[in-house]
Write an enzyme that holds these catalytic residues in place. Structure first.
Site, PDB file in Angstrom:
ATOM      1  N   PRO A 155      11.874 -10.038   1.864  1.00 45.87           N
ATOM      2  CA  PRO A 155      12.039 -10.108   3.315  1.00 45.87           C
ATOM      3  C   PRO A 155      10.671 -10.031   3.994  1.00 45.87           C
ATOM      4  CG  PRO A 155      13.503  -8.458   2.351  1.00 45.87           C
ATOM      5  CD  PRO A 155      12.510  -8.837   1.299  1.00 45.87           C
ATOM      6  N   GLY A 159       4.581  -9.576   8.708  1.00 46.75           N
ATOM      7  CA  GLY A 159       3.586  -9.657   7.633  1.00 46.75           C
ATOM      8  C   GLY A 159       2.377  -8.761   7.862  1.00 46.75           C
ATOM      9  N   SER A 226      -0.105  -2.514  15.665  1.00 40.94           N
ATOM     10  CA  SER A 226       0.162  -3.891  15.229  1.00 40.94           C
ATOM     11  C   SER A 226       1.198  -4.585  16.103  1.00 40.94           C
ATOM     12  CB  SER A 226       0.695  -3.851  13.790  1.00 40.94           C
ATOM     13  OG  SER A 226       1.827  -2.984  13.720  1.00 40.94           O
ATOM     14  N   PHE A 227       1.586  -3.951  17.202  1.00 42.76           N
ATOM     15  CA  PHE A 227       2.687  -4.382  18.071  1.00 42.76           C
ATOM     16  C   PHE A 227       2.729  -5.888  18.320  1.00 42.76           C
ATOM     17  CE2 PHE A 227       3.971  -5.118  22.572  1.00 42.76           C
ATOM     18  CZ  PHE A 227       5.307  -4.763  22.465  1.00 42.76           C
ATOM     19  N   PHE A 229       1.832  -8.361  16.673  1.00 42.92           N
ATOM     20  CA  PHE A 229       2.117  -9.241  15.533  1.00 42.92           C
ATOM     21  C   PHE A 229       3.055  -8.588  14.522  1.00 42.92           C
ATOM     22  CE2 PHE A 229      -1.946 -10.301  17.411  1.00 42.92           C
ATOM     23  CZ  PHE A 229      -1.740 -11.644  17.724  1.00 42.92           C
ATOM     24  N   SER A 230       3.902  -7.683  14.987  1.00 40.07           N
ATOM     25  CA  SER A 230       4.898  -7.128  14.070  1.00 40.07           C
ATOM     26  C   SER A 230       6.282  -7.269  14.701  1.00 40.07           C
ATOM     27  CB  SER A 230       4.560  -5.687  13.679  1.00 40.07           C
ATOM     28  OG  SER A 230       4.432  -4.872  14.818  1.00 40.07           O
ATOM     29  N   THR A 291      13.912  -3.602  -0.423  1.00 35.30           N
ATOM     30  CA  THR A 291      14.310  -3.464  -1.832  1.00 35.30           C
ATOM     31  C   THR A 291      15.824  -3.372  -2.002  1.00 35.30           C
ATOM     32  OG1 THR A 291      14.152  -1.056  -1.770  1.00 35.30           O
ATOM     33  CG2 THR A 291      12.166  -2.247  -2.443  1.00 35.30           C
ATOM     34  N   ILE A 295      17.734  -6.366   6.455  1.00 33.09           N
ATOM     35  CA  ILE A 295      18.270  -5.811   7.704  1.00 33.09           C
ATOM     36  C   ILE A 295      18.352  -6.978   8.684  1.00 33.09           C
ATOM     37  CG2 ILE A 295      17.796  -4.237   9.643  1.00 33.09           C
ATOM     38  CD1 ILE A 295      16.084  -2.623   7.450  1.00 33.09           C
ATOM     39  N   TYR A 490      -4.666  10.319  10.638  1.00 31.74           N
ATOM     40  CA  TYR A 490      -4.898   8.897  10.344  1.00 31.74           C
ATOM     41  C   TYR A 490      -6.388   8.673  10.118  1.00 31.74           C
ATOM     42  CZ  TYR A 490      -4.757   3.823  11.416  1.00 31.74           C
ATOM     43  OH  TYR A 490      -4.853   2.458  11.385  1.00 31.74           O
TER      44      TYR A 490
HETATM   45  C1  LIG Z   1      -3.984  -3.678  12.554  1.00 35.79           C
HETATM   46  C2  LIG Z   1      -2.768  -2.936  12.104  1.00 35.79           C
HETATM   47  C3  LIG Z   1      -2.317  -1.863  12.848  1.00 35.79           C
HETATM   48  C4  LIG Z   1      -1.179  -1.163  12.444  1.00 35.79           C
HETATM   49  N1  LIG Z   1      -0.727  -0.135  13.210  1.00 35.79           N
HETATM   50  C5  LIG Z   1       0.416   0.505  12.866  1.00 35.79           C
HETATM   51  C6  LIG Z   1       0.940   1.551  13.685  1.00 35.79           C
HETATM   52  O1  LIG Z   1       0.388   1.906  14.724  1.00 35.79           O
HETATM   53  N2  LIG Z   1       2.105   2.134  13.289  1.00 35.79           N
HETATM   54  C7  LIG Z   1       2.768   1.735  12.173  1.00 35.79           C
HETATM   55  O2  LIG Z   1       3.826   2.275  11.883  1.00 35.79           O
HETATM   56  N3  LIG Z   1       2.267   0.788  11.371  1.00 35.79           N
HETATM   57  C8  LIG Z   1       1.144   0.146  11.690  1.00 35.79           C
HETATM   58  N4  LIG Z   1       0.656  -0.862  10.888  1.00 35.79           N
HETATM   59  C9  LIG Z   1       1.377  -1.233   9.668  1.00 35.79           C
HETATM   60  C10 LIG Z   1       2.464  -2.310   9.916  1.00 35.79           C
HETATM   61  O3  LIG Z   1       2.216  -2.999  11.111  1.00 35.79           O
HETATM   62  C11 LIG Z   1       3.799  -1.635   9.978  1.00 35.79           C
HETATM   63  O4  LIG Z   1       4.152  -1.211   8.674  1.00 35.79           O
HETATM   64  C12 LIG Z   1       4.944  -2.488  10.522  1.00 35.79           C
HETATM   65  O5  LIG Z   1       6.070  -1.680  10.658  1.00 35.79           O
HETATM   66  C13 LIG Z   1       5.261  -3.681   9.663  1.00 35.79           C
HETATM   67  O6  LIG Z   1       5.954  -4.596  10.474  1.00 35.79           O
HETATM   68  P1  LIG Z   1       6.003  -6.126  10.128  1.00 35.79           P
HETATM   69  O7  LIG Z   1       6.916  -6.725  11.111  1.00 35.79           O
HETATM   70  O8  LIG Z   1       4.657  -6.718  10.072  1.00 35.79           O
HETATM   71  O9  LIG Z   1       6.675  -6.073   8.694  1.00 35.79           O
HETATM   72  P2  LIG Z   1       6.251  -6.795   7.345  1.00 35.79           P
HETATM   73  O10 LIG Z   1       4.853  -6.481   7.010  1.00 35.79           O
HETATM   74  O11 LIG Z   1       6.620  -8.222   7.395  1.00 35.79           O
HETATM   75  O12 LIG Z   1       7.243  -6.057   6.332  1.00 35.79           O
HETATM   76  C14 LIG Z   1       7.098  -4.699   6.030  1.00 35.79           C
HETATM   77  C15 LIG Z   1       8.073  -4.334   4.903  1.00 35.79           C
HETATM   78  O13 LIG Z   1       9.393  -4.439   5.371  1.00 35.79           O
HETATM   79  C16 LIG Z   1      10.147  -5.395   4.632  1.00 35.79           C
HETATM   80  N5  LIG Z   1      10.975  -6.115   5.599  1.00 35.79           N
HETATM   81  C17 LIG Z   1      10.547  -6.864   6.630  1.00 35.79           C
HETATM   82  N6  LIG Z   1      11.591  -7.316   7.342  1.00 35.79           N
HETATM   83  C18 LIG Z   1      12.707  -6.847   6.739  1.00 35.79           C
HETATM   84  C19 LIG Z   1      14.098  -6.965   6.999  1.00 35.79           C
HETATM   85  N7  LIG Z   1      14.569  -7.653   8.027  1.00 35.79           N
HETATM   86  N8  LIG Z   1      14.957  -6.350   6.157  1.00 35.79           N
HETATM   87  C20 LIG Z   1      14.517  -5.637   5.105  1.00 35.79           C
HETATM   88  N9  LIG Z   1      13.206  -5.491   4.814  1.00 35.79           N
HETATM   89  C21 LIG Z   1      12.321  -6.077   5.625  1.00 35.79           C
HETATM   90  C22 LIG Z   1       9.110  -6.248   3.936  1.00 35.79           C
HETATM   91  O14 LIG Z   1       9.607  -6.814   2.738  1.00 35.79           O
HETATM   92  C23 LIG Z   1       7.991  -5.255   3.702  1.00 35.79           C
HETATM   93  O15 LIG Z   1       8.246  -4.515   2.539  1.00 35.79           O
HETATM   94  C24 LIG Z   1      -0.494  -1.554  11.265  1.00 35.79           C
HETATM   95  C25 LIG Z   1      -0.960  -2.645  10.532  1.00 35.79           C
HETATM   96  C26 LIG Z   1      -2.085  -3.327  10.943  1.00 35.79           C
HETATM   97  C27 LIG Z   1      -2.560  -4.500  10.136  1.00 35.79           C
END
Ligand SMILES: Cc1cc2nc3c(=O)[nH]c(=O)nc-3n(C[C@H](O)[C@H](O)[C@H](O)COP(=O)(O)OP(=O)(O)OC[C@H]3O[C@@H](n4cnc5c(N)ncnc54)[C@H](O)[C@@H]3O)c2cc1C
Length: 572
Positions: A155, A159, A226-227, A229-230, A291, A295, A490
């Site tokens: 999933p 990213g 990461s808001f 782009f997440s 895993t 969702i 952090y």
């Molecule tokens: C610059 C930067 C800043 C960040 N800041 C924060 C922060 O402030 N707080 C924070 O918590 N994290 C932060 N992170 C980490 C990251 O952004 C978080 O872990 C975020 O929650 C991941 O979201 P995503 O949409 O990019 O998920 P992804 O990276 O695409 O996926 C994360 C995981 O979830 C799984 N997944 C994704 N979608 C689904 C779905 N629909 N169902 C089941 N599994 C799924 C994926 O397989 C993967 O294992 C940061 C990262 C970066 C690069």
């Protein structure tokens, strides 16, 4: 500063995905780094930054590290044959792509290691194909097909994983891997203005979700760095924390219920505020990191857009004083939006990254005369949000605790700058990588009684591990995400890369840091999750029985082990 979230710049650049042509619109986003191609971190107005960094890292001059172009990157050939792919298409009906751009942009996340590999074109495990299902039924069909044909499923949301969460693993006995990107499933299905909940599909990016809620006068209150782009599904799957989680909670506190589609069928948890019907299943699925299934939607607890939002700066004479101020505030019953305390080194780095006006310089000189020594002083950003009466009272409690611990109020300007630039700093990572500088972040949480000792031990172990490889590194930290019984801490780590041994250097540092967390009462992760990078420590974190229990739940939902192999639970 009285600012209204509706008028803010939180999400101006957030148009990451659209539904019309899956895969194509990501062209505007860096495949090799963070954020938009068109953006970088401006350093021209911060002349003090490079000299400070060179001195701290004991470097005579800046080096230059190049990266591959998109055209130069070669991907391993697709392992799933055309006939099987044609069957996937017929069975699922989903948009499915084996194009280079789709495979490359879904091959890795955004950890330091991922960026190292992307920049060098080392793409070992790209997905063989990327599927863009349009609804829950297509996800379900895809997962049963994958189960029957032993294809792994990864999933993918935004990213932005920094723990190796989205890199497909070579799983034993599987034919290949399909990444499932939910970007076409991004509808706000229902907003309940009475109960204050919103039912939303899991593929919605942060900015679009917040815009949709803001239009109706609501906010989710979830703003990870990461808001922009997440995506919702990724937040839920990795137990993410936003910058104002102290007030609004982590994502697991925001989910009232969710739907998970697993290879063994669908699971809907009940949408109620609380329940005593046994252990909460939704809490097992939140943080399952792909895993156990995909969702597909969630019912989220939302809030009225805060009428007042106030961010301001305070300076402490020591880290201990700042920690005590946060603890006292949190234990008083008052809940500020944020109390973000930088340690002395992070305070210094923040200063080096500010455009220092004559007034700032004068202020710093004055603070020094008052005993706020540069080597020990710590800056805090205090945020208060909500109803004006409550904000006034909560602010009074927090400022009172800060003053009792010797804080000097440095004004709203610092708070405004932090708010304006809160999503900008990740762009600096690419600039540093361009100059061959390792830059990584990691986090944990612990109880107040252990926090200061853990902070000191972490800094020492990280900097010593870096020194072992013959270069000088710096680890600096902030305390954020506070609770009555403890807080998250952090770290950001910078060091000159050891040429030719970049991966070994990172592994040495990462092992030292993670071992130190485990030995000093921290959790393996407070909000980044486990992915593949933390999986070697998961048994230590959960205990043998705990890990066996989670694996048994996975086996029920994913009997053939096709869901995101190698993540969270390690090899099973
Ligand atoms: C610059 C930067 C800043 C960040 N800041 C924060 C922060 O402030 N707080 C924070 O918590 N994290 C932060 N992170 C980490 C990251 O952004 C978080 O872990 C975020 O929650 C991941 O979201 P995503 O949409 O990019 O998920 P992804 O990276 O695409 O996926 C994360 C995981 O979830 C799984 N997944 C994704 N979608 C689904 C779905 N629909 N169902 C089941 N599994 C799924 C994926 O397989 C993967 O294992 C940061 C990262 C970066 C690069």
């Amino acid at each position: 500063m009285e600012s209204d979230i509706r008028a803010s710049r939180y999400y101006q650049d957030g148009q990451v995905c659209n539904t019309s042509s899956p895969g194509k619109d990501l062209n505007a986003v860096k495949w090799w780094g963070w954020g938009l191609e068109s953006k970088t971190y401006p350093l021209d107005d911060k002349p003090q930054f490079w000299p400070y960094l060179l001195k701290t890292l004991k470097l005579a001059k800046l080096s230059k590290c190049s990266r591959m172009t998109f055209e130069e990157v070669r991907l391993p050939p697709c392992r799933i044959d055309d006939r099987t792919l044609a069957r996937v298409k017929r069975t699922v009906g989903a948009g499915i792509s084996t194009g280079k751009h789709d495979r490359l942009t879904h091959s890795l996340g955004k950890s330091y290691l991922d960026l190292l590999n992307l920049r060098q074109g080392l793409i070992r495990n790209p997905p063989d194909a990327v599927a863009y299902p349009k609804d829950e039924q297509e996800v379900a069909k895809l997962l049963s097909f994958a189960r029957a044909n032993r294809i792994s499923i990864v999933p993918f949301a935004g990213g932005s994983s920094v723990v190796g969460g989205v890199e497909p693993a070579k799983a034993r006995g599987t034919k290949g891997a399909i990444t499932v990107d939910l970007r076409r499933m991004k509808n706000v299905l229902h907003v309940d203005a009475v109960s204050l909940t919103a039912t939303v599909e899991a593929g919605i990016p942060g900015p679009e979700l917040e815009n949709e809620l803001n239009k109706r006068g609501f906010t989710l209150g979830h703003f990870p760095q990461s808001f922009q782009f997440s995506v919702l599904g990724g937040w839920i799957a990795s137990r993410s924390a936003g910058q104002v989680s102290t007030k609004y909670g982590k994502i697991e506190d925001m989910v009232e219920s969710l739907t998970l589609v697993s290879p063994n069928g669908k699971l809907d948890t009940k949408a109620v505020p609380a329940s005593a019907s046994g252990p909460q299943l939704k809490q097992v699925l939140i943080g399952s990191e792909g895993t156990m299934g995909v969702i597909t939607k969630a019912k989220l607890r939302i809030h009225h857009v805060p009428a007042v939002s106030r961010y301001e700066g305070l300076m402490f004479k020591s880290f201990r004083n700042g920690i005590n101020a946060i603890r006292e505030t949190m234990q008083s019953g008052s809940v500020p939006a944020m109390m973000r305390l930088s340690d002395p080194d992070e305070t210094m780095v923040s200063l080096m990254l500010s455009s220092q006006s004559a007034t700032t310089k004068l202020g710093l000189w004055m603070l020094e005369r008052l005993g706020y020594a540069p080597s020990r002083r710590c800056v805090m950003i205090l945020g208060s949000e909500g109803d004006p009466t409550i904000v006034k009272a909560e602010r009074q409690v927090a400022v009172g605790a800060c003053k009792r611990n010797g804080a000097f109020a440095i004004g709203k300007g610092v708070g405004a700058t932090w708010l304006n630039e809160r999503f900008e700093l990740p762009y600096l990572r690419d600039v540093l990588l361009d100059h061959c500088i390792l830059v990584d972040t990691l986090e944990t949480a612990t109880t107040w009684d252990k926090l200061e000792a853990l902070h000191g031990a972490m800094k020492r172990s990280i900097e010593e591990a870096i020194a072992e490889m013959g270069v000088a590194g710096l680890a600096f930290a902030h305390v954020s995400h506070a609770y009555p019984d403890g807080a998250s801490i952090y770290y950001t780590i910078v060091a000159p890369q050891v040429a030719g041994k970049e991966v070994r250097q990172w592994l040495t540092m990462k092992k030292a840091a993670t071992d130190c967390i485990m030995q000093n009462g921290g959790t393996l992760s407070h909000h980044h999750g486990i992915g593949k990078d933390h999986a070697p420590w998961i048994k230590q974190e959960l205990g043998e029985n705990g890990l066996a229990l989670l694996r048994a739940i996975k086996r029920q939902l994913d009997p053939e082990g096709v869901m995101n192999p190698g993540k969270l639970l390690g090899s099973n």
